[in-house]
Enzyme design. Structure first.
Site, short mmCIF file in Angstrom:
data_model
loop_
_atom_site.label_atom_id
_atom_site.label_comp_id
_atom_site.label_asym_id
_atom_site.label_seq_id
_atom_site.Cartn_x
_atom_site.Cartn_y
_atom_site.Cartn_z
N HIS A 149 -12.51 25.97 13.39
CA HIS A 149 -11.91 24.96 12.40
C HIS A 149 -12.95 24.86 11.31
O HIS A 149 -13.03 25.43 10.23
CB HIS A 149 -11.39 23.89 13.09
CG HIS A 149 -9.84 24.38 13.82
ND1 HIS A 149 -9.08 24.84 13.41
CD2 HIS A 149 -9.68 24.11 15.39
CE1 HIS A 149 -8.08 25.11 14.56
NE2 HIS A 149 -8.53 24.51 15.40
N HIS A 208 -14.34 23.21 19.55
CA HIS A 208 -13.47 22.83 18.37
C HIS A 208 -14.16 21.66 17.70
O HIS A 208 -14.44 20.85 18.29
CB HIS A 208 -12.06 22.26 18.77
CG HIS A 208 -11.25 23.27 19.45
ND1 HIS A 208 -11.58 24.21 20.11
CD2 HIS A 208 -9.71 23.68 18.96
CE1 HIS A 208 -10.38 25.08 20.37
NE2 HIS A 208 -9.51 24.64 19.67
N PHE A 211 3.23 18.84 19.13
CA PHE A 211 2.63 20.21 19.16
C PHE A 211 2.23 20.45 20.38
O PHE A 211 2.44 21.70 21.12
CB PHE A 211 1.38 20.27 18.28
CG PHE A 211 0.58 21.70 18.66
CD1 PHE A 211 1.06 22.80 18.29
CD2 PHE A 211 -0.63 21.33 19.28
CE1 PHE A 211 0.40 23.91 18.52
CE2 PHE A 211 -1.61 22.44 19.49
CZ PHE A 211 -0.98 23.81 19.26
N ASN A 212 1.71 19.69 20.98
CA ASN A 212 1.16 19.92 22.61
C ASN A 212 2.52 20.02 23.65
O ASN A 212 2.51 21.11 24.47
CB ASN A 212 0.61 18.83 23.11
CG ASN A 212 -1.01 18.94 23.09
OD1 ASN A 212 -1.35 20.29 23.02
ND2 ASN A 212 -1.70 17.93 23.13
N ASP A 238 -3.54 29.79 18.70
CA ASP A 238 -2.27 29.89 19.69
C ASP A 238 -1.04 30.75 19.02
O ASP A 238 -0.03 30.37 18.54
CB ASP A 238 -1.73 28.27 19.87
CG ASP A 238 -2.48 27.53 20.51
OD1 ASP A 238 -3.08 28.12 21.75
OD2 ASP A 238 -2.43 26.50 20.20
N PRO A 239 -1.17 32.01 19.26
CA PRO A 239 -0.49 32.96 18.84
C PRO A 239 1.15 32.68 19.23
O PRO A 239 2.22 32.68 18.34
CB PRO A 239 -0.58 34.10 19.51
CG PRO A 239 -1.94 34.37 19.55
CD PRO A 239 -2.22 32.68 19.93
N MET A 240 1.34 31.92 20.67
CA MET A 240 2.70 31.86 21.11
C MET A 240 3.12 30.76 20.02
O MET A 240 4.69 30.59 19.67
CB MET A 240 2.39 31.16 22.16
CG MET A 240 4.02 30.73 22.85
SD MET A 240 3.71 30.03 24.48
CE MET A 240 3.40 28.48 24.11
N GLN A 241 2.45 29.63 19.43
CA GLN A 241 2.99 28.84 18.55
C GLN A 241 3.03 29.11 16.97
O GLN A 241 3.93 28.67 16.21
CB GLN A 241 2.40 27.51 18.64
CG GLN A 241 2.70 26.55 19.95
CD GLN A 241 1.65 26.65 20.90
OE1 GLN A 241 1.03 27.78 21.27
NE2 GLN A 241 1.74 25.44 21.73
#
Lengths: 713, 713
Positions: B551, B529, B343-344, B607-610
């Site tokens: 979260h 987080h 993911f990173n 993270d909208p981009m992801q």
């Protein structure tokens, strides 16, 4: 502020000294911390932080632990004091939480029925402590005023209707519900002509059709459906809450009752057919043993030829010793689902109706001797079990007026009587067959064949000794057959009268029901099969005409009827195992749902020969329900209590089995030492019913206060 | 009785004449009867007797109809009168149904907190009418006295602990909850030394470890777990009931508010990372348009070599015009589930960290010009939308003391400020990396790099103009990284102090949390987080040290922590779509469950981009949640309100967005014209929280009445 402002990092402080307690906590904390770290890796199901809901053993252990502690506390005076003081504090905090509860806008004694059970000094003292779910605030659950008022009025009318019919037939009518009306009569002039009984010389039958029409119109009414649907949903979730809050308390009550558990509370199998009340294994053994001793006995006359048992088996070319339950083939299975015809064939051992004729009939060449023996063996087992009772159905067909006489003779001569059995008469809806066979000219004749003998026996008992005696042990009538059979005739006041019913077609269900109700009036309880399949209208007829019913599955389909059956507490004898083989998968059976909502349901076997495997079919029925639906002990005992209530057992027996006050409402009517039903549960059921009724009462009251004349014009 | 006795069958009666009304009913009845018969055959789903629950359209129509009628009635005076009289009658019947309700064993003013919101004249008048679920009776839900008392005391202690830490850090602490303590202080002498703050010169850090240990010990305590588990179950079913009873009433409230709906209530994306706050499509277009005009501009220095944008793309041998969102490959998917590493990597467009360096960094060869432009475009969209706000995270790593200065410069020089954005500083937990790279000698240095500049800027703003201004728009700190990364070090008061932390290992989560809390004290909100994955202990640290968290998934695993987060209303910014790609399937996400129970949850994009596809990621997040969980308008507006509450927006803005009294409890704090949240919902939430707290208060009171000294020794 001081620290955050000054940039000297890192700061040093004198070490804090830990107290002993703190040291302990730290050690514990570190242990937990360690295991928490470990847990990340080994995603352990039985985490030390979660409550293991999906681990039955863990759950059970928790429960037992709690219960144990709870019972210990019961003993301790110290904690009794604390509990008391906490309860007082609690009631204070609650009263402060109910908005406006301090400005008491309360008037007492408005609704006798509401208060009755509490205010009666005895009642209030013995009233069990438990967590009560109360809904306060609006006039009714999010439904428009108009719809609410309409629905309440219709419901009220429906209640009056059922009560009227129950009275005429000496059927039981839910006492609490009845008090609603009484209460209203007391508080207002009720228009007397709202649900008139037929005046002298008026045709009661036409009245019935009109009333039938009223109820029928209700169950399709939109607002009514919504209202009832909402109330039923509410009943479900309310019970869910109740269970969650009081499960432990109910369990404690039961544990504290000595010498009483589910095994030794009375249960009645209120729906079972005599011709199939023995297990398949039992029947098999009986046939084989009989063959041993009676092989050469003449047992059958067929086409003028007399046959011995041996000859019968030869004609079927089979050897009784080789028989197995499989070859006997009287057990229902996957292939009978939705096939009532195939199912009916199952009544014939090895598919041969000769054997049925010989072993399962009361009126045959040997005068039903074998059948009587089997029945007595079944009865014996019940007597042995001591706590199990049954109400087997014997058939009267109405094809000839002599049936009663021979049935009575069979009963008396073979001494079939048993203290653990009450007898029911089932009438198959077979007019069309008798008509086609020219056995009856019209429907009226069939009714005469069924009911005349009774009247005559009532009028001169001397002339009909056996029948007169036999009737002492008959508790009611049942109307049986495949409900899913469709009839094209529409039941209305235009329908021909019985003596004009001369077609070969079978009359519709409702037609049968109302005539059987009419003629059974006051003499017997009417307890038809109803709602197992077929049209929803069956349940409408039964709502008016039946004391209680068997099956009732289709109540699932009509929230209005389901709610009416709840409000009037019409007993429903359900048989999930039977349904499972015929009309409805076990998992889809509404029994559990009905039970939780508070409908007066019980469990019965229907046809052990077809549906059960063990020697104790009724217990088998209970066991499976308890397992699959996770019923609590209190649940199953409540079911057992319902079964006794709705049974044909006498007042004395019921007093003995349920407690001397069993006719009273709520917890006062319950003797936990007999029923093993928690007082909390009883109080909950009663208060909940009262609450539902109060919604109706409220409207009728406001009506009463408001414009009464509406009814007069 | 007459008829049943006489044997003349069939009887004939004069035909009954039907009244007009009856005629009508009959015709209706026959219509219904007919269709009932038809229905048997054509097993119609939309039966005329059932309520079509599984038919959304039917349901919707019913609802609309009801609502319409309801609103009409609102207008009519007539029905207003009737409603009123019915409500009075209702309250009477209820009072009669609550056993012993007549003998008022009530003392007033015991619990200021309970009464406060109702008894305040204003409050009581404006208090909305709705169906309230009240549980009365026992001292507590089926739990043993001892367990109950223990649990309540522990819970109370936990509340005091969080309150202590919140006060020190100027964090928000739930007002209602705080009043519990006040109430008790008012009614009894509270032992002052129960949760002492560190005395001067005492090491507050050691205190923290001790308190941490206390809470840690609680969450593994059996009775505590059971108690909290039960309370949480209760909260769920209570809300279910509330919704069932008041859904329509809440909806009516909303409909009657003009110019306000879900689209124009304020929502804040309280958890979003700047480097991924734009959609993948947006990033793609930006890269391509930039390439058009800046192909020959030097944008990167790599290994001493200066490269133009064109050269960069050549070195990656790709043509920007051919780029697609697929080749860009910044979107998470099935292959990232449980793979935080993969993911990173997604942060690198086309997997090339050159592009990330050029387009998504604030501190690069072009001084983050491109990144600033993208941010401003995102900000512009928010401003256009008018009602959407965001709190993007910018990174401070703590590898050097200069990071702040350059970040501030970037912000000021590129004028990144936007009225619709508040800025958060995220600190990745990367000590181990910096240590291995010899960038820091010990953990203390990393902390210094992060916090010293702040203190200095506070002390002489003139010397650090940009930073001083930038900090005006920074609302808080976040601690970020893969929580599932495991640390072997056990956090305790034996743990080395930061300056002694010289190993290459990363300190554990809690170690980071408490030091960041300590140093951020009073200057910033701490909003880490937490509970996205990894050890449950993370949530314990955050319970004490955090103002709110992102979260919180793992609260699922600990009823005790979940209940504590409820009682203290710790805000939780949840991102189901992000979780869905990383740690937890959408359907298993506890968001809906938490919302219903009443935890203070909001929705954020992470993270909208992801994770998102549309130009409005926040709306996308809301839409999907609303669809899949069938959330009502009132639900989503409640979520939006929570997001504003927990955001870093200023007092003035919140007054404007939520209503001038937004700090007040319950319905008094809500301005439906701003929030579109029903007053009924607000009152329900508040009363429910008060009720839960009252269980604790009750015990502490009984303690107070009883033996107080217990605490003193």
């Amino acid at each position: 502020r001081r620290r955050s402002a000054q940039p000297h990092m890192p700061r040093q402080f004198p070490k804090v000294t830990l107290s002993e307690v703190e040291e302990k906590t730290q050690l514990l904390a570190e242990k937990i911390y360690a295991s928490a770290l470990k847990e990340e890796d080994t995603k352990d199901v039985l985490s030390m932080f979660t409550v293991h809901e999906d681990c039955p053993i863990g759950l059970q252990q928790d429960k037992d632990h709690e219960l144990q502690k709870g019972l210990e506390e019961e003993q301790s005076e110290e904690s009794a004091k604390r509990r008391k003081s906490l309860k007082i504090i609690r009631s204070q905090s609650i009263s402060l939480q109910i908005p406006g509860s301090t400005d008491s806008s309360r008037v007492d004694g408005v609704l006798p029925l509401m208060s009755s059970s509490y205010m009666s000094s005895s009642g209030l003292e013995t009233l069990p402590d438990f967590q009560r779910v109360t809904i306060s605030g609006d006039y009714c659950a999010g439904i428009t005023l108009e719809d609410y008022v309409q629905s309440a009025e219709s419901l009220f009318k429906a209640l009056l209707l059922r009560e009227k019919y129950s009275k005429l037939a000496y059927h039981r009518f839910c006492r609490t519900t009845s008090q609603t009306r009484v209460a209203l009569h007391a508080t207002m002039l009720w228009p007397p002509d709202m649900c008139p009984c037929p005046a002298d010389g008026e045709d009661p039958y036409s009245m019935e059709v009109i009333d039938f029409g009223h109820v029928l119109a209700m169950i399709a009414d939109g607002p009514m459906k919504t209202y009832c649907h909402r109330r039923l949903n509410f009943l479900s979730s309310k019970f869910y809450l109740h269970e969650m809050l009081n499960e432990m308390a109910e369990l404690k009550e039961l544990k504290s009752v000595s010498h009483r558990d589910f095994y030794n509370v009375r249960k009645v199998d209120t729906h079972i057919h005599a011709a199939a009340c023995m297990s398949q294994k039992h029947l098999l053994t009986f046939i084989q043993t009989t063959y041993k001793k009676d092989a050469d006995r003449i047992v059958l006359e067929k086409g003028g030829r007399k046959m011995t048992l041996q000859q019968v088996f030869q004609s079927l070319n089979m050897n009784p010793y080789d028989l197995t339950v499989d070859s006997l083939d009287v057990h229902a299975g996957r292939h009978t689902f939705h096939r009532f015809d195939k199912f009916n064939a199952k009544y014939n051992p090895v598919g041969a109706n000769e054997l049925r004729e010989i072993f399962l009939k009361t009126d045959n060449y040997i005068n039903g001797e074998y059948f009587a023996q089997i029945m007595k063996e079944v009865a014996h087992d019940l007597e042995e079990s001591k706590y199990q009772y049954a109400e087997p159905r014997l058939s009267i067909y109405g094809s000839s007026p002599d049936e009663w006489e021979s049935l009575a003779k069979w009963f008396i001569n073979h001494k079939v009587y048993s203290p653990n059995m009450k007898w029911m008469i089932q009438v198959p809806r077979l007019y069309d067959i008798f008509k086609s066979k020219k056995l009856v000219p019209n429907f009226a004749r069939m009714l005469e064949n069924i009911f005349f003998p009774l009247f005559e026996a009532t009028l001169n008992p001397q002339k009909h000794k056996e029948l007169h005696i036999f009737l002492k042990y008959v508790s009611g009538f049942d109307s049986v057959d495949d409900e899913s059979k469709h009839s094209d005739h529409m039941f209305s006041f235009r329908s021909p009268k019985p003596e004009q019913w001369t077609t070969d077609d079978n009359p519709p269900y409702s037609y049968y029901i109302f005539y059987m109700y009419e003629l059974g009036l006051s003499t017997f309880q009417f307890r038809p099969h109803c709602g197992e399949a077929g049209s929803i209208t069956h349940l409408v007829s039964a709502f008016l005409a039946a004391d209680n019913i068997s099956h009732g599955l289709n109540l699932k389909k009509s929230p209005v009827l389901q709610y009416l059956y709840y409000l009037t507490q019409v007993p429903i004898a359900m048989s999930p195992l039977s349904n499972n083989s015929l009309f409805l998968e076990y998992s889809k059976n509404p029994f559990r749902d009905f039970l939780h909502k508070g409908l007066c349901v019980s469990l019965s076997t229907d046809d052990p020969m077809q549906f059960h495997y063990t020697k104790e079919p009724l217990m088998e029925e209970y066991a499976i329900a308890a397992q699959l639906w996770k019923l609590s002990t209190c649940d199953v005992c409540e079911i057992a209590r319902n079964s006794v209530l709705q049974s044909g057992l006498g007042h004395q027996e019921k007093k003995h089995f349920l407690g001397v006050n069993y006719l009273k409402d709520g917890h006062e009517g319950n003797d936990i030492r007999c029923t093993n039903v928690a007082q909390i549960r009883m109080a909950y059921r009663h208060e909940t019913l009262c609450n539902e009724l109060s919604f109706i009462v409220d409207v009728m009251k406001s009506k009463g206060i408001g414009s009464l004349q509406e009814y007069h014009d």
